[in-house]
Design a protein around this motif. Structure first.
Motif, PDB file in Angstrom:
ATOM      1  N   GLY A 160       0.888  -1.247   0.024  1.00 11.46           N
ATOM      2  CA  GLY A 160       0.028  -0.078   0.038  1.00 11.46           C
ATOM      3  C   GLY A 160       0.718   1.241   0.009  1.00 11.46           C
ATOM      4  N   VAL A 195       1.566   3.406  -2.392  1.00 11.76           N
ATOM      5  CA  VAL A 195       1.081   4.133  -3.275  1.00 11.76           C
ATOM      6  C   VAL A 195       0.071   5.038  -2.512  1.00 11.76           C
ATOM      7  CG1 VAL A 195       0.075   4.767  -5.501  1.00 11.76           C
ATOM      8  CG2 VAL A 195       1.617   3.074  -5.541  1.00 11.76           C
ATOM      9  N   SER A 196      -0.929   4.413  -1.921  1.00  8.98           N
ATOM     10  CA  SER A 196      -1.665   5.443  -1.169  1.00  8.98           C
ATOM     11  C   SER A 196      -1.012   5.977   0.075  1.00  8.98           C
ATOM     12  CB  SER A 196      -2.871   4.372  -0.813  1.00  8.98           C
ATOM     13  OG  SER A 196      -2.495   3.329   0.158  1.00  8.98           O
ATOM     14  N   THR A 197      -0.203   5.645   0.730  1.00  9.64           N
ATOM     15  CA  THR A 197       0.522   6.070   1.918  1.00  9.64           C
ATOM     16  C   THR A 197       1.176   7.543   1.292  1.00  9.64           C
ATOM     17  OG1 THR A 197       0.828   3.974   3.049  1.00  9.64           O
ATOM     18  CG2 THR A 197       2.258   5.809   3.494  1.00  9.64           C
ATOM     19  N   ILE A 230       0.551   9.293  -1.525  1.00 14.35           N
ATOM     20  CA  ILE A 230      -0.320  10.062  -1.944  1.00 14.35           C
ATOM     21  C   ILE A 230      -0.741  10.899  -0.825  1.00 14.35           C
ATOM     22  CG2 ILE A 230      -2.782  10.486  -2.950  1.00 14.35           C
ATOM     23  CD1 ILE A 230      -2.013   8.191  -4.844  1.00 14.35           C
ATOM     24  N   GLY A 231      -1.022  10.587   0.263  1.00 12.82           N
ATOM     25  CA  GLY A 231      -1.608  10.918   1.405  1.00 12.82           C
ATOM     26  C   GLY A 231      -0.450  12.126   2.095  1.00 12.82           C
ATOM     27  N   MET A 250      -2.159   3.191 -11.370  1.00 13.84           N
ATOM     28  CA  MET A 250      -2.526   3.091  -9.633  1.00 13.84           C
ATOM     29  C   MET A 250      -2.486   4.471  -9.185  1.00 13.84           C
ATOM     30  SD  MET A 250      -0.934   0.875  -6.426  1.00 13.84           S
ATOM     31  CE  MET A 250      -1.401  -0.590  -7.700  1.00 13.84           C
ATOM     32  N   VAL A 251      -1.649   5.102  -9.648  1.00 11.99           N
ATOM     33  CA  VAL A 251      -1.273   6.461  -9.031  1.00 11.99           C
ATOM     34  C   VAL A 251      -2.602   7.350  -9.419  1.00 11.99           C
ATOM     35  CG1 VAL A 251       0.213   8.801  -8.764  1.00 11.99           C
ATOM     36  CG2 VAL A 251       1.166   6.524  -8.713  1.00 11.99           C
ATOM     37  N   ARG A 283      -5.366   6.390 -10.320  1.00 10.08           N
ATOM     38  CA  ARG A 283      -6.613   5.788  -9.948  1.00 10.08           C
ATOM     39  C   ARG A 283      -6.891   5.969  -8.574  1.00 10.08           C
ATOM     40  NH1 ARG A 283      -5.789   1.162 -11.638  1.00 10.08           N
ATOM     41  NH2 ARG A 283      -5.004   0.078  -9.682  1.00 10.08           N
ATOM     42  N   GLU A 284      -5.652   6.188  -7.538  1.00  3.93           N
ATOM     43  CA  GLU A 284      -5.880   6.459  -6.348  1.00  3.93           C
ATOM     44  C   GLU A 284      -5.966   8.109  -5.930  1.00  3.93           C
ATOM     45  OE1 GLU A 284      -3.617   4.114  -3.864  1.00  3.93           O
ATOM     46  OE2 GLU A 284      -4.058   2.286  -4.692  1.00  3.93           O
ATOM     47  N   GLY A 285      -6.093   8.850  -7.063  1.00  8.24           N
ATOM     48  CA  GLY A 285      -6.177  10.333  -7.062  1.00  8.24           C
ATOM     49  C   GLY A 285      -5.048  10.921  -6.748  1.00  8.24           C
ATOM     50  N   GLY A 286      -3.729  10.515  -7.156  1.00  4.50           N
ATOM     51  CA  GLY A 286      -2.606  11.200  -7.039  1.00  4.50           C
ATOM     52  C   GLY A 286      -2.309  12.227  -8.001  1.00  4.50           C
TER      53      GLY A 286
END
Length: 572
Positions: A319, A321-323, A325-326, A356-357, A359-362
């Motif tokens: 996880g 990528v999401s970490t 991006i946050g 993925m970046v 897609r997850e809002g990056g």
């Protein structure tokens, strides 16, 4: 090498003081001996143990301890014999190898006997470790022998001292390295210093752990990679990761800084992974309670690790990528910059991760950082622009998403209103964006970029002029943009001025001529070109230079319909 007598050269020196100095000299000499290297390494180990034991003895400067008298006389005799052997080995003046090996073995047995005898005296309480002897720090530019002697004294205090003495020894060690980086070589050469520093990283005493990390950080930060190799060989990576898990905040920051330096060499990335370091670092980055400095450094270490494909895949699965991006939303600049750079690195040449970046809002998060209403630093904005360029411009879908967010308007704002470094970067991004799709060219034209690009044609920087000219040449190929461009007479006039053969714009003339050729595709464009007072530059360029595009432009302008009009202008 002349034989150095162990007898006193100054009245009043005790045998103990002379023994300490004599053994220190022998240790230094032993490093230069190239024959019987294995034997001399064992001898040196015993000499260093003797040196530590003697320094720790009871108040050697105020009078000789009676209990030492007998052993010191014997030890000085052995030291004299050892010095003679060192001289003959250095000069290679011995009569035979077998005989010399035998002599070295005999000396080694004697030295080992002295070490055991001193250990017995300490264990039974006959000698007390009072540490009264304090070696003064050598002055700047001191000899290497003086530096060795001082480092050995600090080593002794780190080995046998209480917490306070260990702390002061580590502080002094850090101090001399900061003042003179020659000490780094001495630290690496003197046995046990590096191993002891690595061992101290696991100390339960916070102050010892913290001071050790500071010294290790100096070693890892030095340019010589061999020093890092010595640390790696001593097992530093595993202990640094333990500090990251259980150390104090100061210790954790220092450990992360060390790991960041060590992982600049991708070969060490596997060591971090093997010791569970990737999970520890990701946990730090995902913990809202982690301090900014620590998170920024942890990001840096992970950024170094993504170059190893297997480790990168593991991060993605965990996880990462999401970490990250946050973390882009962080108010701490160091964390923002490190997290953005990490996202770029993990998505580099990897379409699945890039998607993925997105897609997850990056991309949305990066876009928001550029919002002029937010007071992020120029450095952060520069990093974000480069990240958007690297992440998005290879995909037409991603470019469309960016345009729908209003990215084009953001770029125009920075080109019009910001400092030069951001302005030029925004121009570069505009240039790249212009080359991605027809949709991008239309969006740039609608937003009002063409007049701004025309202004850049007079910039001092050749690179800026070239990017502006090439971007314009692409944009005016779109009919809608072409119509807008020709509405302003100044645009055409400036282009025609810039192709004057007498001006030094030869590198960008091909783009300027390309713009004019595109403009001839509409009647208004042709008319304005021919009616301009600078139109004669076209003929001069085609005549004076071997320029096929200029000749093509002349042919397009000199159709039957416009020939008489053009001739009248050019020959007036």
């Amino acid at each position: 090498m002349e034989r150095t007598s162990p007898e006193p050269s100054t009245a009043g020196n005790s045998n103990l003081r002379r023994a300490i100095h004599f053994i220190s000299s022998l240790i230094s000499i032993s490093h230069s001996i190239r024959v019987f290297a294995g034997k001399w390494k064992l001898i040196r180990t015993n000499l260093e143990e003797l040196h530590s034991a003697l320094i720790a003895s009871d108040n050697p400067d105020s009078g000789e301890n009676p209990s030492l008298s007998g052993i010191l006389r014997s030890l000085l005799n052995t030291a004299g014999e050892c010095h003679d052997l060192a001289r003959r080995c250095s000069d290679v003046s011995y009569s035979g190898k077998l005989l010399m090996q035998s002599d070295l073995d005999v000396t080694l047995v004697k030295l080992n006997h002295h070490v055991k005898k001193l250990d017995e005296m300490y264990n039974t309480g006959i000698l007390i470790r009072s540490h009264a002897l304090i070696v003064s720090k050598p002055c700047l530019g001191a000899s290497k022998e003086d530096m060795r002697f001082y480092i050995r004294d600090l080593l002794t205090r780190m080995k046998i001292g209480d917490v306070g003495m260990k702390k002061m020894a580590l502080i002094n060690l850090h101090e001399v390295v900061v003042e003179d980086d020659r000490y780094l070589k001495v630290i690496v050469e003197v046995g046990d210093v590096v191993h002891l520093l690595v061992e101290f990283l696991g100390s339960s005493e916070v102050v010892i752990q913290e001071e050790s990390v500071k010294v290790v950080a100096l070693i890892t930060g030095f340019g010589d990679s061999s020093y890092k190799g010595v640390l790696i060989g001593a097992g530093v990576v595993g202990n640094l990761i333990k500090v990251l898990e259980r150390g104090s905040e100061v210790g954790k920051v220092g450990a992360a800084r060390c790991l960041m330096k060590l992982t600049e060499n991708s070969d060490n990335a596997w060591l971090v992974s093997a010791h569970g370091g990737v999970n520890v670092l990701l946990k730090i980055c995902g913990n809202v309670d982690s301090k900014g400095d620590l998170v920024g450094l942890a990001c840096g270490v992970l950024r170094n690790l993504v170059g190893v494909e297997e480790i990168k895949r593991f991060m993605v699965e965990e996880g990462a990528v999401s970490t990250f991006i946050g973390l882009v939303r962080s108010e701490d600049e160091a964390i923002q910059v490190s997290s953005i750079e990490f996202i770029q690195n993990i998505a580099f040449k990897d379409e699945l991760v890039r998607q993925m970046v997105v897609r997850e809002g990056g991309v949305r998060v990066l876009f928001l950082v550029l919002d002029p209403e937010f007071s992020y630093s120029s450095k952060t904005k520069e990093v974000v622009m480069r990240a958007i360029e690297n992440l998005c411009f290879s995909s037409s879908n991603c470019v469309s998403t960016l345009i729908s967010y209003g990215f084009v308007d953001q770029l125009l704002y920075y080109i019009r209103n910001y400092e030069v470094s951001i302005q030029e970067l925004a121009l570069k991004v505009t240039f790249r964006l212009c080359g991605t799709s027809e949709e991008a060219k239309k969006a740039l034209g609608d937003a009002g970029f063409m007049p701004e690009l025309v202004k850049f044609l007079n910039a001092k920087s050749f690179e800026v002029r070239e990017m502006a000219a090439e971007a314009l040449s692409g944009m005016v190929m779109v009919p809608k943009n072409r119509k807008k461009f020709v509405q302003d007479d100044q645009n055409i006039a400036l282009i025609l001025q810039s192709i004057d053969p007498g001006k030094g714009n030869s590198g960008i003339k091909k783009f300027l001529i390309s713009i004019l050729i595109s403009l001839t595709n509409c009647n208004t464009g042709r008319k304005k070109i021919m009616s301009s007072s600078y139109a004669k530059n076209i003929e001069r360029l085609s005549e004076n230079e071997v320029c096929s595009d200029a000749k093509k432009l002349v042919r397009k302008l000199t159709t039957n319909r416009f020939r008489s009009m053009l001739n009248g202008i050019w020959h007036s």
